[in-house]
Design an enzyme around this catalytic site. Structure first.
Site, PDB file in Angstrom:
ATOM      1  N   ASN A 175      40.879 -12.993 128.559  1.00  0.00           N
ATOM      2  CA  ASN A 175      40.459 -14.232 129.194  1.00  0.00           C
ATOM      3  C   ASN A 175      41.388 -14.571 130.357  1.00  0.00           C
ATOM      4  OD1 ASN A 175      38.983 -16.623 129.586  1.00  0.00           O
ATOM      5  ND2 ASN A 175      38.742 -16.922 127.381  1.00  0.00           N
TER       6      ASN A 175
ATOM      7  N   HIS B 182      65.672  -5.835 128.442  1.00  0.00           N
ATOM      8  CA  HIS B 182      66.977  -5.799 129.100  1.00  0.00           C
ATOM      9  C   HIS B 182      68.050  -5.485 128.076  1.00  0.00           C
ATOM     10  CE1 HIS B 182      65.267  -7.432 132.790  1.00  0.00           C
ATOM     11  NE2 HIS B 182      64.514  -8.175 131.990  1.00  0.00           N
TER      12      HIS B 182
ATOM     13  N   GLY C 193      44.907 -17.648 122.281  1.00  0.00           N
ATOM     14  CA  GLY C 193      45.451 -18.114 123.552  1.00  0.00           C
ATOM     15  C   GLY C 193      46.920 -18.482 123.478  1.00  0.00           C
TER      16      GLY C 193
ATOM     17  N   THR D  86      57.244 -10.758 117.464  1.00  0.00           N
ATOM     18  CA  THR D  86      58.514 -10.067 117.665  1.00  0.00           C
ATOM     19  C   THR D  86      58.595  -8.752 116.912  1.00  0.00           C
ATOM     20  OG1 THR D  86      59.544 -11.230 115.816  1.00  0.00           O
ATOM     21  CG2 THR D  86      59.711 -12.273 117.986  1.00  0.00           C
ATOM     22  N   LYS D  87      57.681  -8.546 115.941  1.00  0.00           N
ATOM     23  CA  LYS D  87      57.701  -7.348 115.092  1.00  0.00           C
ATOM     24  C   LYS D  87      56.285  -6.802 114.957  1.00  0.00           C
ATOM     25  CE  LYS D  87      61.618  -8.913 112.411  1.00  0.00           C
ATOM     26  NZ  LYS D  87      62.136  -9.355 111.145  1.00  0.00           N
TER      27      LYS D  87
END
Length: 175
Positions: free
Chosen positions: A76, A106, A133, A156-157
């Site tokens: 979307n 990083h 969303g 995160t995993k």
């Protein structure tokens, strides 16, 4: 860069990014274009674009050439993909507005960051996934087939096939 090793952005990468910016300007100005015209624009830049894949403009990416979207994929409005390495999205996956997919990473060590070094970790999103969303997918994550990511979640995993995750950080939820 593509191997996930440390790299320093150089003139060649800057030129590739400039080309992507030119392409995004054309793509994002194509609001009234037909689905076939949008599909043709996507095939100009992406590694692979499956049949009936749709990305609603505006859309933003680093390079585009590291993105593969399979058949029936839908993104979307206002999605961002930082594709310093591969991003692969499986068949029929639906991605809500303002979702952000980040492969860019990083070094954790300040001295290495100060030296201007960066790296990326690929993201793989399976088939029949739904991402609500505003979700953010962090570097190196794999989302299994049929998984559901709640709106606004920060993933995160890895997410197991068929799992439902939500929250910050995203955690498994009951159906």
């Amino acid at each position: 860069m593509l191997a996930g090793e440390l790299y320093r952005p150089d003139a060649e990468l800057a030129a590739d990014h400039t080309e992507a910016e030119r392409w995004m300007a054309r793509y994002n100005a194509s609001g009234a274009a037909s689905a076939s015209e949008l599909h043709a624009l996507l095939t100009e830049r992406f590694r692979h674009v499956g049949k009936d894949a749709v990305i609603r403009p505006p859309f933003f990416c680093d390079y585009g050439g590291n993105i593969s979207i399979s058949d029936g994929v839908f993104l979307n409005f206002n999605c961002v993909i930082l594709d310093v390495v591969e991003v692969a999205i499986g068949d029929r996956t639906q991605i809500g507005p303002a979702v952000q997919i980040y492969t860019a990473d990083h070094p954790r060590d300040a001295a290495t960051r100060r030296a201007g070094l960066e790296f990326g970790r690929p993201i793989r999103i399976g088939s029949d996934v739904w991402i609500g969303g505003g979700a953010i997918i962090l570097p190196g994550v794999t989302i299994g087939d049929g998984a559901l990511v709640g709106a606004g979640s920060v993933v995160t995993k890895d997410v197991a096939p068929g799992a439902i995750v939500a929250g910050n950080p995203a955690r498994p939820r009951a159906a």
